[in-house]
Design a protein around this motif. Structure first.
Motif, PDB file in Angstrom:
ATOM      1  N   ARG A  67     -10.991  10.057  -1.562  1.00 19.14           N
ATOM      2  CA  ARG A  67      -9.607   9.398  -1.031  1.00 19.14           C
ATOM      3  C   ARG A  67      -9.466   9.220   0.319  1.00 19.14           C
ATOM      4  O   ARG A  67     -10.164  10.095   1.105  1.00 19.14           O
ATOM      5  N   ILE A  68      -8.813   8.128   1.046  1.00 22.98           N
ATOM      6  CA  ILE A  68      -8.311   7.988   2.442  1.00 22.98           C
ATOM      7  C   ILE A  68      -7.508   8.986   2.891  1.00 22.98           C
ATOM      8  O   ILE A  68      -6.265   8.976   2.106  1.00 22.98           O
ATOM      9  N   LEU A  69      -7.810   9.719   3.735  1.00 23.12           N
ATOM     10  CA  LEU A  69      -6.767  10.913   3.968  1.00 23.12           C
ATOM     11  C   LEU A  69      -6.891  11.214   5.745  1.00 23.12           C
ATOM     12  O   LEU A  69      -8.022  11.191   6.093  1.00 23.12           O
ATOM     13  N   ASP A 115      -2.868   4.841  -2.285  1.00 27.97           N
ATOM     14  CA  ASP A 115      -3.693   4.374  -1.082  1.00 27.97           C
ATOM     15  C   ASP A 115      -4.283   5.027  -0.122  1.00 27.97           C
ATOM     16  O   ASP A 115      -5.412   5.423  -0.082  1.00 27.97           O
ATOM     17  N   TYR A 116      -3.205   5.871   0.379  1.00 27.80           N
ATOM     18  CA  TYR A 116      -3.682   6.924   1.628  1.00 27.80           C
ATOM     19  C   TYR A 116      -2.694   8.111   1.251  1.00 27.80           C
ATOM     20  O   TYR A 116      -1.906   8.112   0.766  1.00 27.80           O
ATOM     21  N   TYR A 137      -1.668  11.538   4.012  1.00 28.70           N
ATOM     22  CA  TYR A 137      -1.470  12.201   5.431  1.00 28.70           C
ATOM     23  C   TYR A 137      -0.958  13.420   5.213  1.00 28.70           C
ATOM     24  O   TYR A 137       0.131  13.816   4.588  1.00 28.70           O
ATOM     25  N   LYS A 165       0.866  -0.986   0.146  1.00 24.22           N
ATOM     26  CA  LYS A 165      -0.111   0.017  -0.078  1.00 24.22           C
ATOM     27  C   LYS A 165       0.706   1.314  -0.218  1.00 24.22           C
ATOM     28  O   LYS A 165       1.879   1.236   0.669  1.00 24.22           O
ATOM     29  N   LEU A 211       1.493   5.404   0.812  1.00 23.29           N
ATOM     30  CA  LEU A 211       0.874   6.600   1.577  1.00 23.29           C
ATOM     31  C   LEU A 211       1.807   7.792   1.263  1.00 23.29           C
ATOM     32  O   LEU A 211       2.840   7.832   1.142  1.00 23.29           O
TER      33      LEU A 211
END
Length: 115
Positions: A83-85, A46-47, A49, A23, A25
Motif C-alpha cells: 500500500r501507499i504509506l 488509497d493512502y 499516514y 481518494k 487517506l
C-alpha cells in the motif's frame, strides 16, 4: 481523511461513506489501529499516514522518535507493504499540542546533528 481511527470497522465505514467520490487517506494515530493493521491491509483505502505525534500520545510515550527506534513504523510498513504509506510528526509553526513545532524541530535538528 480519517483521523484517529481505532478499529477496522471505522475504516471500512469511512470508505463506504466516501463511496469512491474521492481518494481516501487513513491516519494511523492510535495504538489500537496499529494493533489491527493486518485487518485494514485489504480494505479499499488509497493512502495511509502514520501520525507520529498522536500515536506517541496514544502510547503514552514522551518522544515521537521512539516509534522509529522501537521499529513500530517499520512493522507497520511491513504489514502494509502493498500500500501507499507515509509518516511524519510536524505541525504548524505556531502550533502543536502537547508538543510545539519548535520543540519537534529542536529534536529533529538534535537527532540530525548528533548533539
Amino acid at each position: 481523511m480519517l483521523p484517529m481511527a481505532k478499529v477496522p470497522s471505522e475504516v471500512d465505514k469511512f470508505i463506504s461513506l466516501v463511496n469512491g467520490r474521492a481518494k481516501t487517506l487513513v491516519q494511523i494515530e492510535t495504538q489500537t489501529l496499529v494493533d489491527n493493521c493486518e485487518q485494514i491491509r485489504e480494505l479499499g483505502w488509497d493512502y495511509a499516514y502514520i501520525g507520529l505525534n498522536d500515536l506517541m500520545i496514544s502510547r503514552q510515550k514522551s518522544c515521537i522518535w521512539d516509534l522509529l527506534a522501537d521499529a513500530t513504523v517499520e512493522q507497520i510498513f511491513q504489514i502494509l507493504n502493498n500500500r501507499i504509506l507515509g509518516f511524519g510528526g510536524v505541525t504548524r509553526i505556531s502550533g502543536g499540542n502537547p508538543i510545539s513545532f519548535l520543540e519537534l524541530l529542536h529534536d529533529i535538528l538534535t537527532a540530525v546533528n548528533g548533539r
